[in-house]
Design an enzyme around this catalytic site. Structure first.
Site, PDB file in Angstrom:
ATOM      1  N   LYS A 148       0.840  -1.208   0.000  1.00 12.26           N
ATOM      2  CA  LYS A 148       0.000   0.000   0.000  1.00 12.26           C
ATOM      3  C   LYS A 148       0.876   1.261   0.000  1.00 12.26           C
ATOM      4  O   LYS A 148       1.861   1.335   0.740  1.00 12.26           O
ATOM      5  CB  LYS A 148      -0.886  -0.028   1.249  1.00 12.26           C
ATOM      6  CG  LYS A 148      -1.645   1.256   1.523  1.00 12.26           C
ATOM      7  CD  LYS A 148      -3.067   1.203   1.039  1.00 12.26           C
ATOM      8  CE  LYS A 148      -3.829   2.423   1.523  1.00 12.26           C
ATOM      9  NZ  LYS A 148      -5.092   2.614   0.824  1.00 12.26           N
TER      10      LYS A 148
ATOM     11  N   ASN B 138       3.131   5.804  -7.681  1.00 12.58           N
ATOM     12  CA  ASN B 138       1.678   5.963  -7.729  1.00 12.58           C
ATOM     13  C   ASN B 138       1.334   7.307  -8.365  1.00 12.58           C
ATOM     14  O   ASN B 138       1.262   8.328  -7.698  1.00 12.58           O
ATOM     15  CB  ASN B 138       1.101   5.849  -6.309  1.00 12.58           C
ATOM     16  CG  ASN B 138      -0.407   5.926  -6.327  1.00 12.58           C
ATOM     17  OD1 ASN B 138      -1.006   6.398  -7.299  1.00 12.58           O
ATOM     18  ND2 ASN B 138      -1.042   5.475  -5.250  1.00 12.58           N
TER      19      ASN B 138
ATOM     20  N   CYS C  23      -3.786   7.575  -8.337  1.00 17.85           N
ATOM     21  CA  CYS C  23      -4.980   7.752  -7.508  1.00 17.85           C
ATOM     22  C   CYS C  23      -5.695   9.057  -7.856  1.00 17.85           C
ATOM     23  O   CYS C  23      -5.087  10.125  -7.813  1.00 17.85           O
ATOM     24  CB  CYS C  23      -4.610   7.737  -6.032  1.00 17.85           C
ATOM     25  SG  CYS C  23      -4.429   6.060  -5.422  1.00 17.85           S
TER      26      CYS C  23
ATOM     27  N   LYS D  44       2.960   3.604 -12.334  1.00 16.52           N
ATOM     28  CA  LYS D  44       1.536   3.244 -12.369  1.00 16.52           C
ATOM     29  C   LYS D  44       0.741   4.389 -12.965  1.00 16.52           C
ATOM     30  O   LYS D  44       0.807   5.527 -12.488  1.00 16.52           O
ATOM     31  CB  LYS D  44       1.024   2.907 -10.968  1.00 16.52           C
ATOM     32  CG  LYS D  44      -0.400   2.352 -10.958  1.00 16.52           C
ATOM     33  CD  LYS D  44      -0.737   1.741  -9.612  1.00 16.52           C
ATOM     34  CE  LYS D  44      -2.146   1.167  -9.595  1.00 16.52           C
ATOM     35  NZ  LYS D  44      -2.458   0.529  -8.300  1.00 16.52           N
TER      36      LYS D  44
ATOM     37  N   ASN E  18      -4.806   2.463 -12.905  1.00 17.91           N
ATOM     38  CA  ASN E  18      -5.279   2.847 -11.581  1.00 17.91           C
ATOM     39  C   ASN E  18      -6.789   3.067 -11.706  1.00 17.91           C
ATOM     40  O   ASN E  18      -7.387   2.793 -12.743  1.00 17.91           O
ATOM     41  CB  ASN E  18      -4.553   4.108 -11.094  1.00 17.91           C
ATOM     42  CG  ASN E  18      -4.565   4.194  -9.569  1.00 17.91           C
ATOM     43  OD1 ASN E  18      -5.619   4.124  -8.949  1.00 17.91           O
ATOM     44  ND2 ASN E  18      -3.397   4.356  -8.967  1.00 17.91           N
ATOM     45  N   THR E  19      -7.389   3.583 -10.676  1.00 12.56           N
ATOM     46  CA  THR E  19      -8.856   3.654 -10.659  1.00 12.56           C
ATOM     47  C   THR E  19      -9.393   4.842 -11.462  1.00 12.56           C
ATOM     48  O   THR E  19      -8.663   5.782 -11.763  1.00 12.56           O
ATOM     49  CB  THR E  19      -9.364   3.754  -9.216  1.00 12.56           C
ATOM     50  OG1 THR E  19      -8.746   4.890  -8.604  1.00 12.56           O
ATOM     51  CG2 THR E  19      -9.041   2.497  -8.444  1.00 12.56           C
TER      52      THR E  19
ATOM     53  N   CYS F   5     -29.802  -9.738 -41.455  1.00 15.14           N
ATOM     54  CA  CYS F   5     -28.795  -9.819 -40.397  1.00 15.14           C
ATOM     55  C   CYS F   5     -27.477  -9.181 -40.839  1.00 15.14           C
ATOM     56  O   CYS F   5     -26.913  -9.539 -41.866  1.00 15.14           O
ATOM     57  CB  CYS F   5     -28.556 -11.282 -40.014  1.00 15.14           C
ATOM     58  SG  CYS F   5     -27.291 -11.500 -38.743  1.00 15.14           S
TER      59      CYS F   5
ATOM     60  N   CYS G 112     -27.645 -10.015 -30.412  1.00 14.11           N
ATOM     61  CA  CYS G 112     -28.430 -11.181 -29.975  1.00 14.11           C
ATOM     62  C   CYS G 112     -27.566 -12.122 -29.144  1.00 14.11           C
ATOM     63  O   CYS G 112     -28.011 -12.661 -28.126  1.00 14.11           O
ATOM     64  CB  CYS G 112     -29.058 -11.903 -31.155  1.00 14.11           C
ATOM     65  SG  CYS G 112     -27.895 -12.388 -32.442  1.00 14.11           S
TER      66      CYS G 112
END
Lengths: 434, 445
Positions: free
Chosen positions: A45, A136, A139, A177, A204-205, A380, A386
């Site tokens: 972390k 990092n 974030c 990152k 990352n997020t 189609c 589908c």
């Protein structure tokens, strides 16, 4: 049994499954449990600079969205980097690495965008004997407001600058990152590459609000009647992550740059897909936060069994195999023709394909009085909707129309000759080039 | 002292109060919110959904399940009640295994349908528990309608008519409303006085008054009603019971199953309700199952259903047959009663084996005797006191499909007394509703 041993940047781990820098890797207790459970490595972390640690909110940190049966599909968080003192984290990392020398242990770091700050922390991290560091720059919440995290990751020049500092003051692998909260992921990746990063990790997020409390009229997670955007992760973000990994993997400027893939990896298959797109290993967070560390067992057995089935002795044997097949739309073969086929044996007659096609697509499915659903080949366009809405996997398939047969929709014989938009008569650029 | 299964004769208190309470608890426990959410998640929201087609009241099932999924069960309840004002009772008593759930695509896919009945109950119960009635009356039309019989068809018609603004008077021969919802149906399907609560809830619409102790032939004639009201809806049920045509049918211990069930439904204390040690139920429909299972639940030692055809011909669904079997009821097929034996009171019944030749049942001559101190007749009900002047079709009042119009102008009929339909609560509700719509159109046309 296939060998899952992974060499990533010279760091050996018994399998490619690392835990991403996040709450599951916040302290020694969790990381020891993770290693006992079988995880190949962890990215600890994120550490902050020496001094009073950051503080977290004392209300909800997570928000989520769910699929059927409340299966968690997307999770967001507003938790910051570690809120424990730096020396405590470093001491714990040292002990854990000593006890688990065969596992990868990477230190995630986020300090202010000043050379002195990086110069101060890097030697201390090196003393832990961690295998490498991850910067990092991703974030998107909280720390970004203070000029860190994604605030750095959104400026390629900063990325290069900080990466260079790290390469200067630290002698083990440096992973950058990346944040997905950017228009074109190739630019930050190129910047990391230019700064001599050993690898990038992504994604990352993603900035997100997962829900709005309609009684309080505030976003969730809600802290005293207010909410803020959080970082979104989990299965829902996997497609976004895969595209970004593929973009970097196939970009000539970053070709060969090692990638640690992150984003919604929940099963062995997710991992195999990222590796096929060029990732050297994968990082997992939400799956562990949802189901606990035990999920790695399925990832290991599933990947190993699949590799055995396919005859891949190691991850390197299939890594990046899908990358050459990721192309631009303009190079897709416009002479390839497929039609949907509905297996009447498998069909349970729910009619969702019909509703989807009739209401929202090409009116290419017929429904009889006895609820038999059949494809109208003359309508189609093989859009695949589908297939995607059918609840029975494999019931509807897209079948290629063989060369020499007539496409009943266009009346043209399928030629089998490759031809794309760049040479199509309707393309003004193609016409100009002639 | 606890009484026992083995005590001979017809007697009360074979089981303790606790055992009785346990036996007569809800057959299908209601879903809690979590269970409902899990069950609702299984619905595929089919196009032109087969479940909806199979529902006699055409409830928009995918819609109401989606409303539960989306966290708004009140909307789901409205969707249900809009088509079926007795959706709460139907959720409990419908043979869903032969209606909506039988055709659920997940029954096809996995052998496990979406639990539509229980989801319907979840939605309707939660709204009724709040006392909310989701409909209000239109402006009064000044028209009056007489409804005869306060069973499912009559209540359904009365509600729809009242909602349209008509003033409705319901005449009910019994002292309580509800019809078979109140006096028929197994107790474990309608617990805690639900039938009565449902009627009270339904009447919240306003504009409906009920006069008890009155019916056709009970203080009223059809012509009285035709004179006094703008329209008449007959929902008088089937109150006659077929006879066994077996020797000794008049012996003590032989009884109509519907009377037993009605007595049971109205009993304040089930431990005080007498039941035989050896019970035989003659018949193959739902009434036979309900009488047999409840006899077992009251503590009868041996309960047998004797049906004259084979299993596949039985009116009761396989689910109901299995329910009976699981409660210890023995199912005998291809037997018919020949004689009831005993000095004064029944002790034994003689059954003759049957075969079906050219579609007709006939005895083979081989017989078997079964101990029977109590025998319930559940071989069908018949129309009694049909008002004169109405055309009869197959023993029932002839009505036009979809409208419920009888052969007499201004008179409609629905429910078990009317031709067509399956003699189900849900069918009766549909017929009452549709007749009300036709009455409304006629009155306002």
């Amino acid at each position: 049994m296939a060998d899952l041993t992974t060499e990533f940047l010279g760091i050996t781990s018994p399998n490619p499954f690392w835990l991403a820098s996040a709450p599951p890797t916040d302290k020694e207790y969790n990381v020891r449990r993770a290693f006992e459970a079988g995880w190949g490595g962890v990215v600890w972390k994120t550490l902050g600079a020496e001094g009073p640690p950051v503080v977290n909110v004392n209300g909800p940190r997570y928000g989520a969205i769910w699929g059927a049966d409340r299966r968690l599909l997307g999770l967001n968080n507003i938790e910051l980097i570690t809120d424990r003192p730096l020396d405590v984290n470093l001491a714990e990392m040292t002990r854990v690495k000593k006890d688990y020398p065969d596992r990868a242990l990477i230190a995630s770091i986020m300090v202010p965008c000043e050379e002195a700050a990086w110069k101060a922390i890097l030697p201390r991290v090196a003393e832990t004997n961690a295998d490498g560091i991850e910067l990092n720059f991703g974030c998107p919440h909280g720390m970004a407001e203070r000029g860190m995290g994604s605030a750095v990751g959104q400026v390629p020049e900063y990325i290069q600058m900080v990466t260079e500092w790290c390469k200067q003051y630290y002698d083990r692998p440096v992973i950058v990152k990346l944040t997905p909260n950017i228009t074109d992921i190739r630019h930050p990746a190129r910047a990391a590459h230019a700064g001599n990063a050993d690898a990038v990790s992504l994604i990352n997020t993603i900035n997100s609000i997962t829900s709005v409390n309609l009684d309080a009229m505030a976003p969730e997670p809600m802290i005293g009647g207010k909410g803020t955007h959080g970082g979104y992760c989990g299965p829902a973000v996997k497609p976004i992550a895969m595209n970004m990994v593929a973009e970097i993997s196939r970009d000539p400027q970053t070709a060969g740059l090692p990638i640690s893939a992150i984003g919604g990896i929940t099963t062995w298959r997710d991992a195999a897909e990222f590796i096929a797109l060029g990732a050297g290993n994968v990082q997992v967070c939400t799956a562990a936060m949802t189901y606990g560390f035990k999920v790695v067992e399925e990832m290991i057995s599933g990947l190993s069994d699949w590799m055995d089935e396919k005859g891949y002795a190691s991850i390197e044997e299939f890594r990046g195999m899908a990358t050459p097949n990721v192309t631009d739309w303009q190079y897709l073969d416009l002479n390839y023709v497929a039609k949907a086929r509905i297996s009447q044996d498998d069909c349970i007659k729910c009619g969702r394909c019909f509703a989807a096609c009739e209401d929202t697509s090409h009116q290419a499915i017929a429904m009889s009085a006895d609820r038999t659903f059949t494809v109208k080949d003359d309508e189609c366009v093989a859009c695949n909707l589908c297939v995607n809405v059918c609840p029975i996997e494999g019931c509807i398939t897209m079948e290629e129309v063989p060369v020499g047969q007539v496409d009943e929709r266009t009346g043209r014989v399928v030629s089998g000759d490759y031809s794309n938009w760049t040479v199509h008569p309707n393309n003004p650029s193609a016409a100009a080039a002639q | 002292m606890a009484s026992s299964h083995q005590a001979s004769g017809i007697r009360p208190a074979r089981l303790s109060a606790a055992e009785i309470a346990d036996n007569f608890a809800d057959l299908h426990a209601p879903f809690d919110a979590h269970e409902a959410a899990v069950a609702a998640d299984r619905c595929y929201f089919c196009y032109d959904a087969p479940c909806m087609t199979a529902c006699p009241t055409s409830i928009d099932i995918p819609q109401f399940i989606r409303e539960i999924q989306a966290g708004h069960a009140d909307s789901a309840a409205k969707t249900i009640f809009n088509q079926n004002i007795l959706g709460g009772m139907c959720a409990r008593v419908c043979p869903t295994e032969t209606l909506c759930e039988e055709v659920c695509v997940r029954e096809v896919a996995e052998g496990k349908p979406v639990e539509i009945g229980r989801l319907q109950r979840f939605a309707t119960d939660q709204m009724m528990a709040k006392g909310v009635h989701p409909f209000s009356r239109a402006a009064r039309t000044g028209k009056t309608v007489a409804v005869v019989g306060a069973g499912p068809a009559g209540l359904s018609a009365a509600h729809r008519l009242a909602m349209k603004g008509h003033d409705v008077v319901v005449f009910e021969a019994r002292p309580k409303p509800g019809g078979l919802n109140e006096f028929g149906i197994a107790a474990y399907k309608s617990t805690d006085g639900f039938a009565a609560r449902e009627v009270a809830w339904l009447l919240q619409i306003g504009g409906i008054s009920i006069e008890y102790g009155k019916g056709i032939g009970v203080g009223l004639t059809l012509s009285d009603l035709q004179t006094g009201y703008d329209a008449v809806f007959l929902s008088i049920g089937l109150t006659g019971v077929n006879s066994l045509r077996a020797a000794g049918e008049d012996k003590a211990g032989v009884r109509d199953a519907v009377d037993f069930i009605a007595e049971l439904r109205q009993a304040e204390d089930l431990t005080a309700l007498p039941v035989g040690r050896n019970v035989v139920v003659i018949g193959g429909g739902m009434t036979a199952i309900d009488a047999a299972v409840q006899s077992k639940l009251l503590g009868a030692e041996n309960v047998t259903i004797a049906y004259r055809r084979d299993r596949s011909a039985m009116g009761a669904s396989r689910f109901e047959q299995d329910l009976a079997a699981s409660r210890g009821v023995k199912l005998m097929f291809n037997v018919m009663p020949r004689a009831i034996l005993g000095a004064g009171a029944a002790v034994e019944i003689e059954l003759e084996y049957t075969e079906v030749v050219d579609g007709r049942v006939r005895g083979t001559g081989e017989t078997v005797r079964v101990l029977a101190d109590q025998i319930y007749k559940a071989i069908g009900q018949t129309l009694q006191q049909a008002p004169e002047g109405l055309e009869i079709d197959g023993g029932k009042i002839r009505v036009a499909a979809d409208t419920g119009r009888t052969s007499v102008a201004g008179v409609w009929a629905g429910g078990d007394c009317a031709s067509g339909g399956d003699d189900l609560t849900v069918t009766a509700v549909a017929e009452g509703r549709d007749a009300a719509e036709d009455i409304h159109a006629s009155l306002m046309g």
